[in-house]
Design a protein around this motif. Structure first.
Motif, PDB file in Angstrom:
ATOM      1  N   TRP A  19      17.979  22.019 -29.159  1.00  0.00           N
ATOM      2  CA  TRP A  19      17.534  22.934 -28.021  1.00  0.00           C
ATOM      3  C   TRP A  19      17.332  24.372 -28.723  1.00  0.00           C
ATOM      4  O   TRP A  19      17.941  24.633 -29.677  1.00  0.00           O
ATOM      5  N   THR A  21      16.729  28.500 -27.496  1.00  0.00           N
ATOM      6  CA  THR A  21      16.828  29.665 -26.517  1.00  0.00           C
ATOM      7  C   THR A  21      15.389  30.095 -26.199  1.00  0.00           C
ATOM      8  O   THR A  21      14.602  30.034 -27.206  1.00  0.00           O
ATOM      9  N   LEU A  22      15.319  31.020 -25.237  1.00  0.00           N
ATOM     10  CA  LEU A  22      13.901  31.463 -25.054  1.00  0.00           C
ATOM     11  C   LEU A  22      13.610  32.653 -26.142  1.00  0.00           C
ATOM     12  O   LEU A  22      12.528  32.540 -26.634  1.00  0.00           O
ATOM     13  N   VAL A  25      12.462  30.602 -28.927  1.00  0.00           N
ATOM     14  CA  VAL A  25      10.971  29.964 -28.874  1.00  0.00           C
ATOM     15  C   VAL A  25      10.171  31.115 -29.215  1.00  0.00           C
ATOM     16  O   VAL A  25       8.944  30.922 -29.747  1.00  0.00           O
ATOM     17  N   ASN A  37       8.523  33.337 -21.106  1.00  0.00           N
ATOM     18  CA  ASN A  37       9.052  33.188 -19.425  1.00  0.00           C
ATOM     19  C   ASN A  37       7.634  32.713 -18.559  1.00  0.00           C
ATOM     20  O   ASN A  37       7.773  32.009 -17.787  1.00  0.00           O
ATOM     21  N   ILE A  40       6.657  29.277 -19.075  1.00  0.00           N
ATOM     22  CA  ILE A  40       7.461  28.318 -18.325  1.00  0.00           C
ATOM     23  C   ILE A  40       7.006  28.390 -16.734  1.00  0.00           C
ATOM     24  O   ILE A  40       6.787  27.315 -16.210  1.00  0.00           O
ATOM     25  N   ALA A  47      11.488  24.389 -19.632  1.00  0.00           N
ATOM     26  CA  ALA A  47      12.960  24.830 -19.963  1.00  0.00           C
ATOM     27  C   ALA A  47      13.791  24.406 -18.980  1.00  0.00           C
ATOM     28  O   ALA A  47      13.447  24.411 -17.791  1.00  0.00           O
ATOM     29  N   LEU A  54      18.764  29.019 -20.257  1.00  0.00           N
ATOM     30  CA  LEU A  54      17.802  28.334 -20.379  1.00  0.00           C
ATOM     31  C   LEU A  54      17.226  28.037 -21.570  1.00  0.00           C
ATOM     32  O   LEU A  54      17.199  29.048 -22.758  1.00  0.00           O
ATOM     33  N   ARG A  55      16.882  26.528 -21.939  1.00  0.00           N
ATOM     34  CA  ARG A  55      16.517  26.101 -23.304  1.00  0.00           C
ATOM     35  C   ARG A  55      15.501  25.386 -23.119  1.00  0.00           C
ATOM     36  O   ARG A  55      15.098  24.642 -22.173  1.00  0.00           O
ATOM     37  N   VAL A  56      14.831  25.104 -24.372  1.00  0.00           N
ATOM     38  CA  VAL A  56      13.591  24.395 -24.404  1.00  0.00           C
ATOM     39  C   VAL A  56      13.903  23.315 -25.660  1.00  0.00           C
ATOM     40  O   VAL A  56      14.380  23.578 -26.555  1.00  0.00           O
ATOM     41  N   ASP A  84      11.882  20.590 -12.865  1.00  0.00           N
ATOM     42  CA  ASP A  84      11.947  20.616 -14.544  1.00  0.00           C
ATOM     43  C   ASP A  84      12.931  19.525 -14.962  1.00  0.00           C
ATOM     44  O   ASP A  84      12.734  18.903 -16.091  1.00  0.00           O
TER      45      ASP A  84
END
Length: 123
Positions: A19, A21-22, A25, A37, A40, A47, A54-56, A84
């Motif tokens: 994963w 984090t923003l 990313v 953001n 998303i 995310a 929040l993770r991607v 999501d």
């Protein structure tokens, strides 16, 4: 940049192995965090909260870009009523007829089939 893999994100449960984090990313895409953001919010990127952050899934962001067909699939899933978390589950649910998972098929020649299946969920 450090790829994060919180304990709640085990690849054994069918989810992503790694994963981001923003901020990670944003660094990978070479854009500001507020752009991530916005992506998303626009369903161009997925995310979910893991360990309160929040993770991607890292495999959705490759070569300084989001997987080509991901925004279209996310729009179809959200139009079908998926949130999501449900969209994430759908993308990482093994499907023997693809073979593999829809998330894996997006980066191969099977992206059209993934989009067709996502579209059929709305009916």
């Amino acid at each position: 940049m450090t790829d994060s893999a919180p304990a709640s994100a085990s690849p054994a449960d069918g989810g992503p192995a790694v994963w981001l984090t923003l901020p990670e990313v944003a660094e990978r895409l070479e854009v500001p965090v507020n752009k991530v953001n916005q992506m998303i919010r626009d369903h161009a990127l997925l995310a979910v909260r893991r360990d309160g952050v929040l993770r991607v899934p890292s495999e959705l962001v490759v070569n300084r870009t989001v997987l080509k067909h991901l925004p279209g699939v996310l729009t179809l899933l959200h139009d079908a009523g998926y949130n999501d978390e449900e969209a994430l589950r759908w993308l990482y649910e093994p499907d023997e007829t693809l073979p593999g998972k829809p998330a894996d098929a997006l980066s191969t020649g099977r992206a059209t089939e993934v989009k067709r299946r996502a579209q059929a969920l709305g009916f």
